[in-house]
Design a protein around this motif. Structure first.
Motif, PDB file in Angstrom:
ATOM      1  N   HIS A  52       0.813  -1.230   0.000  1.00  0.00           N
ATOM      2  CA  HIS A  52       0.000   0.000   0.000  1.00  0.00           C
ATOM      3  C   HIS A  52       0.841   1.272   0.000  1.00  0.00           C
ATOM      4  CE1 HIS A  52      -3.498  -2.472   0.564  1.00  0.00           C
ATOM      5  NE2 HIS A  52      -3.134  -2.888   1.758  1.00  0.00           N
ATOM      6  N   ARG A  85     -10.264 -14.652   7.146  1.00  0.00           N
ATOM      7  CA  ARG A  85     -10.736 -13.410   6.501  1.00  0.00           C
ATOM      8  C   ARG A  85     -12.258 -13.279   6.639  1.00  0.00           C
ATOM      9  NH1 ARG A  85      -7.372  -9.293   4.433  1.00  0.00           N
ATOM     10  NH2 ARG A  85      -8.832  -9.009   2.727  1.00  0.00           N
ATOM     11  N   HIS A 115      -5.836  -7.510  11.594  1.00  0.00           N
ATOM     12  CA  HIS A 115      -5.319  -7.796  10.253  1.00  0.00           C
ATOM     13  C   HIS A 115      -5.321  -9.293  10.025  1.00  0.00           C
ATOM     14  CE1 HIS A 115      -2.601  -8.303   6.864  1.00  0.00           C
ATOM     15  NE2 HIS A 115      -2.016  -9.225   7.591  1.00  0.00           N
ATOM     16  N   ASP A 118      -4.216 -12.206   3.256  1.00  0.00           N
ATOM     17  CA  ASP A 118      -5.295 -12.346   2.272  1.00  0.00           C
ATOM     18  C   ASP A 118      -5.097 -13.480   1.265  1.00  0.00           C
ATOM     19  OD1 ASP A 118      -3.318 -11.231   0.676  1.00  0.00           O
ATOM     20  OD2 ASP A 118      -4.331  -9.298   0.450  1.00  0.00           O
TER      21      ASP A 118
HETATM   22 MG    MG Z   1      -4.747  -6.459   3.594  1.00  0.00          MG
END
Ligand code: MG
Ligand code: RTP
Length: 148
Positions: A52, A85, A115, A118
């Motif tokens: 990111h 997730r 967190h 993913d």
């Molecule tokens: Mg992430």
């Protein structure tokens, strides 16, 4: 056996949600294989959220993750990456489904409590970024298959 990296962010720790969050993964049936409580350095935060780096929220994300202690964990089990997730819920807690951690406990995308890796590649990367091999415990709970 599949493993994922989870971290209770500073807001989850400050709000006293550590036990509640760990309970959800334990009672689901996943196995805890790594656990530590730490103050995250700027370097670790930038590396962890490196994907990111170019996003406008990157500086505030790094500032937030380094703002207070974090609970870093590795959990093991069949399908644990995708299942965790799901248990965590959508990125924005406002739209995350009730019953998920973010859906039950948050309202702000920048304060979304936990967190979770993913995908298998990111899980692998994050586990080795946050834990040494010696910090991970290879064990199996003594459950008979019909109980699990
Ligand atoms: Mg992430
Ligand atoms: P995480 O990596 O923390 O598990 O969250 P995630 O996969 O659900 O979401 P991701 O897209 O990886 O974003 C990482 C974190 O950046 C913050 N964020 N803020 N202001 C925004 O629009 C925005 N978008 C993302 C969130 O705190 C998110 O958890």
């Amino acid at each position: 056996m599949e493993r994922t990296f989870l971290a209770i962010k500073p807001d989850g720790v400050q709000r006293g949600l550590v036990g509640e969050i760990i309970r959800r993964f334990e009672t689901k049936g996943f196995t805890l294989v790594g656990l530590k409580f730490l103050q995250v350095s700027k370097e670790l935060a930038e590396e962890h959220y490196g994907v990111h780096r170019e996003r406008p929220f990157f500086p505030s994300l790094v500032e937030f993750i380094t703002s207070g202690p974090v609970v870093a964990m590795v959990w093991e089990g069949d399908g644990v990456i995708a299942s965790a997730r799901k248990i965590i819920g959508a990125t924005n807690p406002l739209t995350a489904e009730p019953g998920t951690i973010r859906g039950d406990f948050g309202i702000n995308i920048g304060r979304n409590i936990i967190h979770g890796s993913d995908a298998p590649e990111t899980a692998q990367k994050e586990i080795s970024l946050w834990f040494t091999d010696a910090e991970l415990v290879n064990w199996q709970p003594h459950l008979t298959p019909w109980l699990h």
